[in-house]
Design a protein around this motif. Sequence first.
Motif, PDB file in Angstrom:
ATOM      1  N   ASP A 153     115.721   1.689  35.745  1.00 40.40           N
ATOM      2  CA  ASP A 153     116.580   0.865  34.894  1.00 40.40           C
ATOM      3  C   ASP A 153     117.962   1.494  34.748  1.00 40.40           C
ATOM      4  OD1 ASP A 153     114.816  -1.201  34.358  1.00 40.40           O
ATOM      5  OD2 ASP A 153     113.831  -0.106  32.749  1.00 40.40           O
ATOM      6  N   GLU A 154     118.946   0.602  34.662  1.00 41.39           N
ATOM      7  CA  GLU A 154     120.352   1.003  34.477  1.00 41.39           C
ATOM      8  C   GLU A 154     120.779   2.012  35.550  1.00 41.39           C
ATOM      9  OE1 GLU A 154     121.837   1.315  30.431  1.00 41.39           O
ATOM     10  OE2 GLU A 154     119.824   0.897  29.685  1.00 41.39           O
ATOM     11  N   PHE A 155     120.391   1.721  36.797  1.00 44.37           N
ATOM     12  CA  PHE A 155     120.772   2.599  37.900  1.00 44.37           C
ATOM     13  C   PHE A 155     122.279   2.636  38.108  1.00 44.37           C
ATOM     14  CE2 PHE A 155     121.058  -1.451  40.007  1.00 44.37           C
ATOM     15  CZ  PHE A 155     121.991  -1.279  41.014  1.00 44.37           C
ATOM     16  N   ASP A 156     122.982   1.599  37.600  1.00 49.24           N
ATOM     17  CA  ASP A 156     124.432   1.525  37.775  1.00 49.24           C
ATOM     18  C   ASP A 156     125.187   2.160  36.605  1.00 49.24           C
ATOM     19  OD1 ASP A 156     123.517  -0.398  36.035  1.00 49.24           O
ATOM     20  OD2 ASP A 156     124.671  -2.048  36.873  1.00 49.24           O
ATOM     21  N   SER A 157     124.486   2.918  35.759  1.00 44.54           N
ATOM     22  CA  SER A 157     125.155   3.595  34.643  1.00 44.54           C
ATOM     23  C   SER A 157     125.916   4.823  35.154  1.00 44.54           C
ATOM     24  CB  SER A 157     124.126   4.016  33.584  1.00 44.54           C
ATOM     25  OG  SER A 157     123.150   4.865  34.158  1.00 44.54           O
ATOM     26  N   SER A 158     126.792   5.347  34.325  1.00 47.88           N
ATOM     27  CA  SER A 158     127.643   6.487  34.723  1.00 47.88           C
ATOM     28  C   SER A 158     126.860   7.793  34.698  1.00 47.88           C
ATOM     29  CB  SER A 158     128.839   6.596  33.775  1.00 47.88           C
ATOM     30  OG  SER A 158     129.669   5.462  33.886  1.00 47.88           O
ATOM     31  N   PHE A 159     127.167   8.644  35.662  1.00 51.46           N
ATOM     32  CA  PHE A 159     126.622   9.995  35.710  1.00 51.46           C
ATOM     33  C   PHE A 159     127.572  10.828  36.580  1.00 51.46           C
ATOM     34  CE2 PHE A 159     123.965  13.242  37.872  1.00 51.46           C
ATOM     35  CZ  PHE A 159     123.596  13.971  36.746  1.00 51.46           C
ATOM     36  N   GLN A 160     128.252  11.736  35.941  1.00 54.45           N
ATOM     37  CA  GLN A 160     129.275  12.505  36.649  1.00 54.45           C
ATOM     38  C   GLN A 160     130.315  11.569  37.263  1.00 54.45           C
ATOM     39  OE1 GLN A 160     126.991  14.652  39.575  1.00 54.45           O
ATOM     40  NE2 GLN A 160     126.095  16.072  38.071  1.00 54.45           N
ATOM     41  N   GLY A 161     130.567  10.489  36.561  1.00 52.86           N
ATOM     42  CA  GLY A 161     131.510   9.488  37.048  1.00 52.86           C
ATOM     43  C   GLY A 161     130.848   8.135  37.200  1.00 52.86           C
ATOM     44  N   LYS A 162     131.639   7.140  37.542  1.00 54.09           N
ATOM     45  CA  LYS A 162     131.157   5.772  37.680  1.00 54.09           C
ATOM     46  C   LYS A 162     130.155   5.659  38.820  1.00 54.09           C
ATOM     47  CE  LYS A 162     132.959   1.037  37.949  1.00 54.09           C
ATOM     48  NZ  LYS A 162     134.173   0.216  38.111  1.00 54.09           N
ATOM     49  N   LEU A 163     129.021   4.987  38.572  1.00 54.41           N
ATOM     50  CA  LEU A 163     127.950   4.806  39.556  1.00 54.41           C
ATOM     51  C   LEU A 163     127.498   6.134  40.154  1.00 54.41           C
ATOM     52  CD1 LEU A 163     129.322   1.659  41.488  1.00 54.41           C
ATOM     53  CD2 LEU A 163     127.657   1.692  39.635  1.00 54.41           C
ATOM     54  N   GLY A 164     127.451   7.152  39.311  1.00 53.19           N
ATOM     55  CA  GLY A 164     127.205   8.510  39.792  1.00 53.19           C
ATOM     56  C   GLY A 164     125.815   8.758  40.332  1.00 53.19           C
ATOM     57  N   TRP A 165     124.841   7.899  39.979  1.00 51.34           N
ATOM     58  CA  TRP A 165     123.472   8.136  40.435  1.00 51.34           C
ATOM     59  C   TRP A 165     123.252   7.686  41.878  1.00 51.34           C
ATOM     60  CZ3 TRP A 165     120.403  11.337  38.126  1.00 51.34           C
ATOM     61  CH2 TRP A 165     120.480  11.525  36.746  1.00 51.34           C
ATOM     62  N   LEU A 166     124.098   6.821  42.381  1.00 52.41           N
ATOM     63  CA  LEU A 166     123.828   6.193  43.674  1.00 52.41           C
ATOM     64  C   LEU A 166     123.630   7.207  44.794  1.00 52.41           C
ATOM     65  CD1 LEU A 166     126.146   3.038  43.792  1.00 52.41           C
ATOM     66  CD2 LEU A 166     123.916   3.343  42.708  1.00 52.41           C
ATOM     67  N   LYS A 167     124.493   8.190  44.867  1.00 54.24           N
ATOM     68  CA  LYS A 167     124.430   9.131  45.996  1.00 54.24           C
ATOM     69  C   LYS A 167     123.143   9.948  46.005  1.00 54.24           C
ATOM     70  CE  LYS A 167     127.492  12.462  43.604  1.00 54.24           C
ATOM     71  NZ  LYS A 167     128.074  11.504  42.613  1.00 54.24           N
ATOM     72  N   TYR A 168     122.512  10.118  44.858  1.00 53.06           N
ATOM     73  CA  TYR A 168     121.280  10.904  44.798  1.00 53.06           C
ATOM     74  C   TYR A 168     120.045  10.110  45.241  1.00 53.06           C
ATOM     75  CZ  TYR A 168     124.252  14.142  42.267  1.00 53.06           C
ATOM     76  OH  TYR A 168     125.272  14.999  41.926  1.00 53.06           O
ATOM     77  N   PHE A 169     120.221   8.790  45.414  1.00 53.71           N
ATOM     78  CA  PHE A 169     119.107   7.965  45.893  1.00 53.71           C
ATOM     79  C   PHE A 169     119.163   7.718  47.401  1.00 53.71           C
ATOM     80  CE2 PHE A 169     118.807   6.692  41.385  1.00 53.71           C
ATOM     81  CZ  PHE A 169     117.435   6.795  41.217  1.00 53.71           C
ATOM     82  N   LEU A 170     120.254   8.113  48.047  1.00 54.86           N
ATOM     83  CA  LEU A 170     120.417   7.777  49.465  1.00 54.86           C
ATOM     84  C   LEU A 170     119.328   8.398  50.332  1.00 54.86           C
ATOM     85  CD1 LEU A 170     124.306   8.010  49.853  1.00 54.86           C
ATOM     86  CD2 LEU A 170     122.885   6.033  49.269  1.00 54.86           C
ATOM     87  N   ALA A 171     119.041   9.677  50.144  1.00 55.34           N
ATOM     88  CA  ALA A 171     118.010  10.349  50.954  1.00 55.34           C
ATOM     89  C   ALA A 171     116.617   9.795  50.669  1.00 55.34           C
ATOM     90  CB  ALA A 171     118.056  11.853  50.722  1.00 55.34           C
ATOM     91  N   PRO A 172     116.213   9.649  49.394  1.00 58.57           N
ATOM     92  CA  PRO A 172     114.895   9.050  49.132  1.00 58.57           C
ATOM     93  C   PRO A 172     114.756   7.640  49.708  1.00 58.57           C
ATOM     94  CG  PRO A 172     115.703  10.134  47.158  1.00 58.57           C
ATOM     95  CD  PRO A 172     116.837  10.146  48.140  1.00 58.57           C
TER      96      PRO A 172
END
Length: 865
Positions: free
Chosen positions: A504-523
């Motif tokens: 949930d709320e995967f598009d929330s901020s983390f270390q900047g705008k949309l910060g979580w996205l890059k950590y899901f690329l490998a999985p």
Amino acid sequence: MIMTKIKIAVSGDVCTNVLTWRTFNKNTKGYKWENSPYVHSITKEGGALLLSKLVSLACEDTVVSPKLTDTTCELPKELLQSSSELDLFSVTGEENDYHKVYRVKKFLGYSGPVSGKPELLPIVNDDENADMVIIHDEGNGFNSDEEFWPLAMKSSTTAPVIIYKLNNPTIPSKLWNQIEKYYMENTIVVIDADDFRAQGVNISKSLSWERTAIDFVWQINNNPNIAFLADCYHLIIHFGVEGAIYYHKTNTTAQSQLFFLPYAFEGDSIKENQGKMYGLSSCFVAGLTANLASGIKNKEELSRSIKEGIRSGIVATQKYFINGFGENVEARDFPSVSIFMEKDNDFIYKENVQDVNIRSTTQDCQSCWYIIKDKTSINLAEISYNIVKYGEQSALKFIPIAQFGKLKTVDRTEIEAYRSIKNLITEYVSTKSVSRPLSIAVFGTPGSGKSFGVTEVASSIAPNLIVKLDFNLSQFQDLTDLTNALHKVRDVSLMGKIPLVFFDEFDSSFQGKLGWLKYFLAPMQDGVFRVGDSIHPIGKAIFVFAGGTSSTYRQFCGEDIEDKSEYKQFLSEFKDAKGPDFISRLRGYVNILGPNQTDIKWDQLYIVRRAMLLRSLIERKTPYLIDASGEAQIDNGVLRALLKVPRYKHESRSMEAILEMSRLTNAMKWEQALLPSKEQLRLHVDEEQFYRYLMYDSFFSEKTDRIAAALYNNRALLCDNNRETKQFNEIKWENINEEVKTYIYNQIRHIPGALNKINYELMSVDEQPENIKFTDKEVEILAEFEHDRISLEKKEAGWKYGVNYDEDKKTDPMLISWANLDRYYKNHIIDSIMAWPESLAKSNFKIEQLRTLCYCETQMKLRNN
């Protein structure tokens, strides 16, 4: 003189079907081999041989066709032979159904002739004067060998009705050229949809009936591969055992009509655990033939016979599949004549098959065509009231409805999105070896039901295999939280289950705008996550990324941004956050619409979504409010307010909250007095707007006298100066008798329902609104409705038609149909209708247009007017 019988010639490519199956002998005595599985084998007719047998069962007419003397004897070596393995399967596919019949478990292949060309068989007792010809063309030589064609197709002087069952619609054959030259006008071409698709015809499958139908219209008009079929006068594409499209062309126009089962989409009726059956297309043609034969004998218009025949064909294929080869393949005649007979308590009838004309739409219109709009004579608001009151099954009997577990929807947009997701998950679950999770995105406003919808879809596929996990990324503090979450996902996968993981709320901020996205690329891409120097495989999993700040996919991608400089800046930030890389790993997405209207132009079905949600909430949380007949006990004002209030502040959560806040524990009916207070309602809706709809009946009742007086006086100004009318209107409102007052009061009470007939509703407003003016057509509709209402009331009170009005004898010259009513009486009713707008406006009631068309349809209608 009506014909009693006609002659039907059936021919085409022939084959035999070798069926094998095993039985297990539990007897331990006797020879050793008797303790092993016993392999049975039997040969049945196939191709044109099976088709002719089905036609003979469906019709009471003379059928001539190729013959095999005995399938138990040695067959010609050059005859094409198919082989299939049978097994016992549940009749209905339900878990608790232990009644089993034999169906095809696996198609094993063909035993082809040595020469390569299958042998063809001549028609026994062929007749060039046959009234009908049915061709089974599988592309195995018949279409190029004129020697075996029916005699009725070799003469240019005959004009039989031809059903051309075409299994391989490619380049036109010699047979096609013959038909096109001499018989096209009376030829019905029948093609299975999957055979159609195999030729590069891109028609969507199992998304929605609207999408399938619109895809067909585009393909038939634009695809060069099937351009020759666009010249057909009659073309039928049948979709599994659930539907068909009838394309009918005349010299000037072409019209397509969709026939469908409202409770099933293409492929829904046959479950994985029910096996398969060959000959479904032949069974469809046999059902079609029966109606065509009847039409010929009764000199019925061909297109009309075809339409009834399509219904019969769909019903017959359903029964054919359900019956299968029976409980004992050797002991039972196959196929059974019962599939063409209507019996008491049948599971399907011709009346179950619905039809609707397919609209032509433009790509610019996002919601031009909804079957629900074309299949109902009442407006969406009334449909919605009926859904809540009587349930979806009763209110939406003739409308396509999709169900995934506890989730039900009639909104085409939602149906297509959910079914796309279902197709993805089904394919993923059934794939043996996968190296990465299936990644899906879900968007919607908070409270719209993002989690509920996808969970129900997934659970409907594999309820015992899927385990749901929820993680809210806005509550994660650092990467360790994500790592811990992925470990939990991996644990479920290692137990042999498939985790359904909501981020949930995967598009929330983390270390900047949309910060979580890059950590899901490998999985997402590789199916692994890293902890220090260790790499951990995730295993089979379904990742569902639920948006928290973006309510639609377009909003997430920035496609809604119109300002070029603003969009350029967004795109730069989106790329830096690895947004495009994240999207490339998604395999699907769905926008959850929820109970609020998403767009005033396009979204007109929000009130239906509300109704289905409200009915579901009542069934789940307060089932005691539904009586034995299935009717929900809810006050009309409460129902109107819940469905009509412009906006729920927290979407579906607000609807649920209002129900839970109401004092319903020991209630027999959801009355207005049981609602929460205004202050509590304010948490979830605009309480003033809510109460305006809630108190609508009270407002109306309080103002009845004022409206009645205004209506009486305004009608006096509109009436002509004939003797009877003038005498009637010279009397003041205060002095007229009670009978006349009662008549006007009754009319007022029925004004809201009458206005619904022309897509208007009545609204109580604070200030006197401007008068509207009905069109001539609207006045005519209202007047006829009013006349029918009065006539029914009088007939129920014992009145009957008479040349003269007589109270003692209870006769009235107006008790005839509107079309036959004298112009004087018509004008009398019309004058009353014309007085409605001003009379209602004086009492602060506004007549407001109901939106039943989508935006582009409304614009087109305005331009045409």
